[in-house]
Motif scaffolding. Structure first.
Motif, mmCIF file in Angstrom:
data_model
loop_
_atom_site.group_PDB
_atom_site.id
_atom_site.type_symbol
_atom_site.label_atom_id
_atom_site.label_comp_id
_atom_site.label_asym_id
_atom_site.label_seq_id
_atom_site.Cartn_x
_atom_site.Cartn_y
_atom_site.Cartn_z
ATOM 1 N N ALA A 322 0.836 -1.201 0.000
ATOM 2 C CA ALA A 322 0.000 0.000 0.000
ATOM 3 C C ALA A 322 0.872 1.254 0.000
ATOM 4 C CB ALA A 322 -0.927 -0.001 1.212
ATOM 5 N N ARG A 323 0.347 2.316 -0.605
ATOM 6 C CA ARG A 323 1.037 3.602 -0.634
ATOM 7 C C ARG A 323 0.170 4.656 0.050
ATOM 8 N NH1 ARG A 323 2.391 1.439 -5.834
ATOM 9 N NH2 ARG A 323 4.656 1.253 -6.104
ATOM 10 N N ARG A 324 0.808 5.573 0.726
ATOM 11 C CA ARG A 324 0.069 6.588 1.480
ATOM 12 C C ARG A 324 -0.859 7.409 0.595
ATOM 13 N NH1 ARG A 324 5.018 6.321 4.067
ATOM 14 N NH2 ARG A 324 4.918 6.072 6.349
ATOM 15 N N ASP A 325 -0.406 7.752 -0.620
ATOM 16 C CA ASP A 325 -1.215 8.615 -1.470
ATOM 17 C C ASP A 325 -2.417 7.894 -2.072
ATOM 18 O OD1 ASP A 325 0.149 6.937 -3.156
ATOM 19 O OD2 ASP A 325 1.054 8.502 -4.391
ATOM 20 N N SER A 326 -2.504 6.572 -1.905
ATOM 21 C CA SER A 326 -3.650 5.831 -2.440
ATOM 22 C C SER A 326 -4.507 5.222 -1.334
ATOM 23 C CB SER A 326 -3.181 4.723 -3.390
ATOM 24 O OG SER A 326 -2.405 3.755 -2.695
ATOM 25 N N LEU A 327 -4.298 5.676 -0.090
ATOM 26 C CA LEU A 327 -5.069 5.183 1.045
ATOM 27 C C LEU A 327 -6.126 6.203 1.442
ATOM 28 C CD1 LEU A 327 -2.470 3.563 3.489
ATOM 29 C CD2 LEU A 327 -4.418 2.423 2.428
ATOM 30 N N ASP A 328 -7.297 5.699 1.840
ATOM 31 C CA ASP A 328 -8.362 6.578 2.309
ATOM 32 C C ASP A 328 -9.204 5.828 3.330
ATOM 33 O OD1 ASP A 328 -9.847 8.996 2.339
ATOM 34 O OD2 ASP A 328 -11.405 8.027 1.144
ATOM 35 N N LEU A 329 -9.612 6.525 4.385
ATOM 36 C CA LEU A 329 -10.429 5.938 5.446
ATOM 37 C C LEU A 329 -11.642 6.825 5.685
ATOM 38 C CD1 LEU A 329 -7.619 5.080 8.039
ATOM 39 C CD2 LEU A 329 -8.720 3.501 6.448
ATOM 40 N N VAL A 330 -12.819 6.190 5.774
ATOM 41 C CA VAL A 330 -14.057 6.916 6.071
ATOM 42 C C VAL A 330 -14.820 6.135 7.130
ATOM 43 C CG1 VAL A 330 -16.227 7.816 5.186
ATOM 44 C CG2 VAL A 330 -14.185 7.891 3.746
ATOM 45 N N ARG A 331 -15.121 6.789 8.247
ATOM 46 C CA ARG A 331 -15.885 6.161 9.332
ATOM 47 C C ARG A 331 -17.359 6.535 9.163
ATOM 48 N NH1 ARG A 331 -15.370 5.466 15.130
ATOM 49 N NH2 ARG A 331 -17.370 4.638 15.845
ATOM 50 N N ARG A 332 -18.212 5.507 9.097
ATOM 51 C CA ARG A 332 -19.658 5.715 9.054
ATOM 52 C C ARG A 332 -20.295 4.800 10.090
ATOM 53 N NH1 ARG A 332 -18.741 5.852 3.315
ATOM 54 N NH2 ARG A 332 -19.203 7.912 2.426
ATOM 55 N N GLY A 333 -20.694 5.384 11.204
ATOM 56 C CA GLY A 333 -21.316 4.592 12.247
ATOM 57 C C GLY A 333 -20.369 3.535 12.769
ATOM 58 N N ASP A 334 -20.799 2.278 12.698
ATOM 59 C CA ASP A 334 -19.996 1.165 13.195
ATOM 60 C C ASP A 334 -19.198 0.498 12.095
ATOM 61 O OD1 ASP A 334 -20.966 1.633 15.708
ATOM 62 O OD2 ASP A 334 -22.535 0.110 15.604
ATOM 63 N N GLU A 335 -19.035 1.171 10.967
ATOM 64 C CA GLU A 335 -18.287 0.609 9.840
ATOM 65 C C GLU A 335 -17.164 1.553 9.430
ATOM 66 O OE1 GLU A 335 -21.690 -1.992 7.485
ATOM 67 O OE2 GLU A 335 -21.358 0.100 6.908
ATOM 68 N N LEU A 336 -16.130 0.961 8.850
ATOM 69 C CA LEU A 336 -15.001 1.724 8.344
ATOM 70 C C LEU A 336 -14.778 1.334 6.885
ATOM 71 C CD1 LEU A 336 -12.710 3.722 9.276
ATOM 72 C CD2 LEU A 336 -11.255 1.693 9.475
#
Length: 383
Positions: A322-336
């Motif tokens: 994995a590369r930092r520039d292609s990583l993304d995280l989104v928290r929605r309720g009890d899911e990631l």
């Protein structure tokens, strides 16, 4: 039963390696089922006239599966179709719709796992890596969609549906919809359990070289994000060192460099280039494909407690390549929702992390470490 899922970049020779792996296992006395899940019968030409006791070969028939599903759907929805005056479709008049092939592969995996035939090893020749990884993601994704559209708790109010329909002024979903969803959920759960089983592993096939290295890096990242166990990398069509002269010196040196890089991260099994397209029992035996892996533990995404030291819990997600520039995280309720390169996965948070807020993340040595800080409003208080 152990399960070995074989895929790789297009043109890497994954079908040949799958056939050679199943052939080698059967020669050692392992009762082996070789399942061809590609869009075409690529196994036939590779196997040729090879006939080995203990080896069974099957091919996924998406057309027959689609027709059977269509006939079953019309049977269950017969009352609604008659009420609407709709004419029935004859299965023989239709061809598979988009997605029918993927569902047929999942059904074949489920049937193989539940088969009464005694097999020790299931070898699956999957499509090329991008499509194979999308296919392996289907059980989890479809179950998540079903739970959103038809939550199981709604099925408990069956007796109230007519009353609720009159109060709301809109028709409630018919009983057969809930029954179909429950049946589909059970089938998908069986496939999901097979993929998560400690006896299931993925084996990637690639030809050593710059293009193969890039494709392998991407495929390995997708395997890791899905939480699947990567057993090994099969380096296919490896040229002999004795031919490292003349114009072959360049390709041999390039392959050697790629193999050295792969060995730093993976267990690598070189398979020699025979100088021709392998065909039949003799060629499959000459390839000397590696046997099936031993049963090991499943892939873990552990949570470490750093509350005493740093006031956080840390969730460790192994994402090699994995590369930092292609990583993304989104928290929605009890899911990631985790996006890594071209892949995305929605994962439920472990119970402890649901009472926390995301405090940050870092990518170190091929591992994504997400920090969660306990929410004072939700975290249990201590005296």
């Amino acid at each position: 039963m152990r399960t070995l899922l074989i895929t790789g970049p297009g043109g890497s020779g994954r079908t040949t390696v799958a056939a050679a792996t199943a052939f080698a296992a059967a020669r050692e006395g392992t009762r082996t089922l070789l399942l061809g899940a590609g869009p075409e019968d690529a196994l036939g030409p590779v196997l040729g006239d090879a006939d080995l006791p203990g080896l069974t070969v099957r091919r996924v028939d998406a057309d027959a599966g689609f027709r059977a599903d269509l006939a079953a759907l019309q049977e269950r929805a017969g009352g609604a179709l008659d009420l609407l005056g709709a004419s029935r479709l004859v299965p023989e008049e239709t061809g598979p719709l988009p997605g029918a092939e993927e569902l047929a592969v999942l059904r074949a995996l489920r049937d193989a796992a539940a088969s009464e035939d005694a097999y020790d090893l299931l070898v699956v020749d999957l499509p090329a890596a991008p499509r194979a990884l999308a296919l392996l993601a289907l059980p989890e994704e479809l179950r998540r969609v079903l739970r959103r559209l038809l939550p199981p708790e709604r099925q408990a109010a069956r007796a109230l549906r007519p009353v609720l329909g009159r109060l709301a002024g809109v028709p409630m979903p018919a009983e057969w919809i809930y029954e179909t969803a429950a049946r589909l959920d059970l089938q998908l759960a069986a496939v999901q359990a097979l993929l998560a089983d400690r006896g299931t592993a993925v084996r990637l096939v690639a030809e050593p070289g710059p293009a193969g290295a890039d494709a392998l890096r991407t495929a390995a990242l997708g395997v890791a994000l899905r939480g699947l166990r990567l057993d090994a990398v099969v380096a296919n069509r490896v040229l002999p060192e004795s031919d490292a002269a003349g114009w072959l010196a360049g390709p041999v040196a390039q392959q050697r460099k790629t193999l050295d890089e792969w060995r730093e991260e993976h267990t690598v099994h070189p398979v020699a280039h025979l100088g021709r397209d392998p065909r039949g029992a003799d060629d499959l035996a000459a390839l000397a494909a590696p046997v099936a892996p031993a049963v090991t533990g499943p892939v873990r995404w552990p949570v470490t407690d750093r509350i005493a030291e740093d006031g956080v819990l840390v969730w460790h997600l192994p994402l090699p390549g994995a590369r930092r520039d292609s990583l993304d995280l989104v928290r929605r309720g009890d899911e990631l929702t985790v996006t890594a390169g071209p892949f995305r996965r929605v994962v439920p948070l472990p119970s402890a992390l649901r009472r926390c807020t995301v405090d940050g993340a870092a990518l170190r040595e091929g591992e994504l470490r997400i920090r969660f800080r306990p929410d004072p409003e939700l975290w249990p208080r201590t005296r």
